[in-house]
Enzyme design. Sequence first.
Site, PDB file in Angstrom:
ATOM      1  NE  ARG A  69      38.691  37.602  31.945  1.00  0.00           N
ATOM      2  CZ  ARG A  69      39.501  36.927  32.755  1.00  0.00           C
ATOM      3  NH1 ARG A  69      39.089  35.833  33.367  1.00  0.00           N
ATOM      4  NH2 ARG A  69      40.732  37.357  32.970  1.00  0.00           N
ATOM      5  CG  HIS A  73      40.836  36.050  27.879  1.00  0.00           C
ATOM      6  ND1 HIS A  73      41.532  35.718  29.023  1.00  0.00           N
ATOM      7  CD2 HIS A  73      40.485  37.353  28.039  1.00  0.00           C
ATOM      8  CE1 HIS A  73      41.606  36.770  29.826  1.00  0.00           C
ATOM      9  NE2 HIS A  73      40.968  37.775  29.260  1.00  0.00           N
ATOM     10  CG  ASN A  98      43.630  32.666  29.607  1.00  0.00           C
ATOM     11  OD1 ASN A  98      42.906  33.654  29.707  1.00  0.00           O
ATOM     12  ND2 ASN A  98      44.213  32.307  28.473  1.00  0.00           N
ATOM     13  CG  HIS A 197      35.462  44.635  32.971  1.00  0.00           C
ATOM     14  ND1 HIS A 197      36.708  45.169  33.188  1.00  0.00           N
ATOM     15  CD2 HIS A 197      35.687  43.431  32.368  1.00  0.00           C
ATOM     16  CE1 HIS A 197      37.646  44.334  32.737  1.00  0.00           C
ATOM     17  NE2 HIS A 197      37.041  43.285  32.228  1.00  0.00           N
TER      18      HIS A 197
HETATM   19  C1  HEM Z   1      40.687  46.330  28.534  1.00  0.00           C
HETATM   20  C2  HEM Z   1      41.448  45.408  29.048  1.00  0.00           C
HETATM   21  C3  HEM Z   1      40.941  44.344  29.974  1.00  0.00           C
HETATM   22  C4  HEM Z   1      41.539  43.938  31.104  1.00  0.00           C
HETATM   23  C5  HEM Z   1      42.846  44.448  31.669  1.00  0.00           C
HETATM   24  C6  HEM Z   1      40.705  42.930  31.703  1.00  0.00           C
HETATM   25  C7  HEM Z   1      40.991  42.260  32.864  1.00  0.00           C
HETATM   26  C8  HEM Z   1      40.105  41.445  33.523  1.00  0.00           C
HETATM   27  C9  HEM Z   1      40.363  40.831  34.801  1.00  0.00           C
HETATM   28  C10 HEM Z   1      41.661  40.949  35.601  1.00  0.00           C
HETATM   29  C11 HEM Z   1      39.256  40.156  35.154  1.00  0.00           C
HETATM   30  C12 HEM Z   1      39.064  39.353  36.449  1.00  0.00           C
HETATM   31  C13 HEM Z   1      39.685  37.984  36.250  1.00  0.00           C
HETATM   32  C14 HEM Z   1      39.839  37.204  37.534  1.00  0.00           C
HETATM   33  O1  HEM Z   1      39.573  37.714  38.605  1.00  0.00           O
HETATM   34  O2  HEM Z   1      40.241  36.025  37.459  1.00  0.00           O
HETATM   35  C15 HEM Z   1      38.292  40.304  34.106  1.00  0.00           C
HETATM   36  C16 HEM Z   1      37.044  39.760  34.110  1.00  0.00           C
HETATM   37  C17 HEM Z   1      36.158  39.886  33.069  1.00  0.00           C
HETATM   38  N1  HEM Z   1      36.414  40.481  31.868  1.00  0.00           N
HETATM   39 FE1  HEM Z   1      37.971  41.638  31.394  1.00  0.00          FE
HETATM   40  N2  HEM Z   1      39.617  42.745  30.919  1.00  0.00           N
HETATM   41  C18 HEM Z   1      39.713  43.588  29.834  1.00  0.00           C
HETATM   42  C19 HEM Z   1      38.834  43.660  28.770  1.00  0.00           C
HETATM   43  C20 HEM Z   1      37.708  42.887  28.649  1.00  0.00           C
HETATM   44  C21 HEM Z   1      36.929  42.771  27.443  1.00  0.00           C
HETATM   45  C22 HEM Z   1      37.296  43.403  26.113  1.00  0.00           C
HETATM   46  C23 HEM Z   1      35.869  41.961  27.730  1.00  0.00           C
HETATM   47  C24 HEM Z   1      34.751  41.506  26.850  1.00  0.00           C
HETATM   48  C25 HEM Z   1      34.261  42.191  25.874  1.00  0.00           C
HETATM   49  C26 HEM Z   1      36.009  41.568  29.118  1.00  0.00           C
HETATM   50  C27 HEM Z   1      35.112  40.807  29.802  1.00  0.00           C
HETATM   51  C28 HEM Z   1      35.285  40.384  31.094  1.00  0.00           C
HETATM   52  C29 HEM Z   1      34.250  39.716  31.859  1.00  0.00           C
HETATM   53  C30 HEM Z   1      32.830  39.480  31.394  1.00  0.00           C
HETATM   54  C31 HEM Z   1      34.815  39.382  33.092  1.00  0.00           C
HETATM   55  C32 HEM Z   1      34.159  38.597  34.229  1.00  0.00           C
HETATM   56  C33 HEM Z   1      34.380  37.110  33.980  1.00  0.00           C
HETATM   57  C34 HEM Z   1      33.760  36.209  35.015  1.00  0.00           C
HETATM   58  O3  HEM Z   1      33.104  36.659  35.941  1.00  0.00           O
HETATM   59  O4  HEM Z   1      33.992  34.983  34.886  1.00  0.00           O
HETATM   60  N3  HEM Z   1      37.140  42.127  29.627  1.00  0.00           N
HETATM   61  N4  HEM Z   1      38.845  41.099  33.124  1.00  0.00           N
END
Ligand code: HEM
Length: 334
Positions: A69, A73, A98, A197
């Site tokens: 992530r 970002h 963030n 995800h």
């Molecule tokens: C399509 C739009 C996207 C939205 C709206 C989104 C939103 C989010 C949100 C809200 C979270 C949880 C954050 C939290 O609870 O603090 C998250 C986690 C995550 N996102 Fe996304 N995301 C998107 C796209 C992506 C992309 C493109 C990737 C990577 C290629 C990605 C990888 C991840 C990962 C791996 C997590 C888990 C991080 C962790 O456990 O520390 N996301 N995302």
Amino acid sequence: MHAVAFIMKKSGSNACLLLVGFFVFAAGVRSQLTTDYYKTTCPNLPKIVRKVVQSAIMNETRMAASLLRLHFHDCFVNGCDASILLDGSDGEKYAFPNVNSVRGFEVVDAIKSAVESACNETVSCADILAIAARDSVVLSGGPSWRVSLGRRDGLVANQTGANNNLPSPTDALDTIISKFAAVGLNVTDVVTLSGGHTIGQARCTTFSTRLYNFSGTDAADTTLNSNLASQLEALCPENGDGNVTTSLDQNSTDLFDNHYFKNLLSNKGILFSDQELYSSDAAASTTMSLVESYSNSSYLFFQNFVNSMIKMGNISPLTGSNGEIRTNCRVINS
Ligand code: HEM
């Protein structure tokens, strides 16, 4: 350690179904970057990064998701220039998407210090993020690829950009598609990269609007599976601790696989933005069929994920005499 053996050891899950040694090489993607950029100046770079990432994931499985992530970002704000790593209250770290959310900065520090010991003032923090993201996917059981390198580090952070450009979990599909288009990524990239995800966690606060409407207790979002909704309501009571987390892929939390897409077919996407890819009106003419294809073929998902990650890693890199090679990823050189 082999990726699949690694994840089986860590999660005990049914990882034997995974494609073993799934290597896809970067083909046909144009870039100013090259995969052999540090071949002579830092030949052991891949091994050095892999070792630190592996030990970080052994210590905490979720770190793979957090590192993936971080790269995303970073790339969506001022391009892949490690601007997200810059400390300071006006930095990207403190932007709304963030703050209290992105993690892994200490692991990046550890990688940077190991890399500096071997190859002083040579490798950018932006490249470290790209390699660490790839390694995190591989060590979680996902596909591998050769990472394009040669990015330099930015001199400024852009908090406003982070607030405006990063997709929000409450964004409708058309908004998400526009935010990806703004950095040169298409609808296929939206679906494919959302598959990130398949690993990692989300805080209650990022999906609680799906559980409660704020005037009463009725489920606000009918595209959320009712059993899952009950479980999430128990985990995330109204006015409870919004920082409690749950798995983005409830089926195989730490394994990089196509279950994220299978979940969407049964209304088990955790974020509103996840489920939009399958259930929104806009999905029918844009993203729905690809979600279905990925739910049937992890091979196709893996292949496309590699292509989309390479594309994302190519967003506006600083090259030539632009930017710098930071010695400390948290601050620009003095
Ligand atoms: C399509 C739009 C996207 C939205 C709206 C989104 C939103 C989010 C949100 C809200 C979270 C949880 C954050 C939290 O609870 O603090 C998250 C986690 C995550 N996102 Fe996304 N995301 C998107 C796209 C992506 C992309 C493109 C990737 C990577 C290629 C990605 C990888 C991840 C990962 C791996 C997590 C888990 C991080 C962790 O456990 O520390 N996301 N995302």
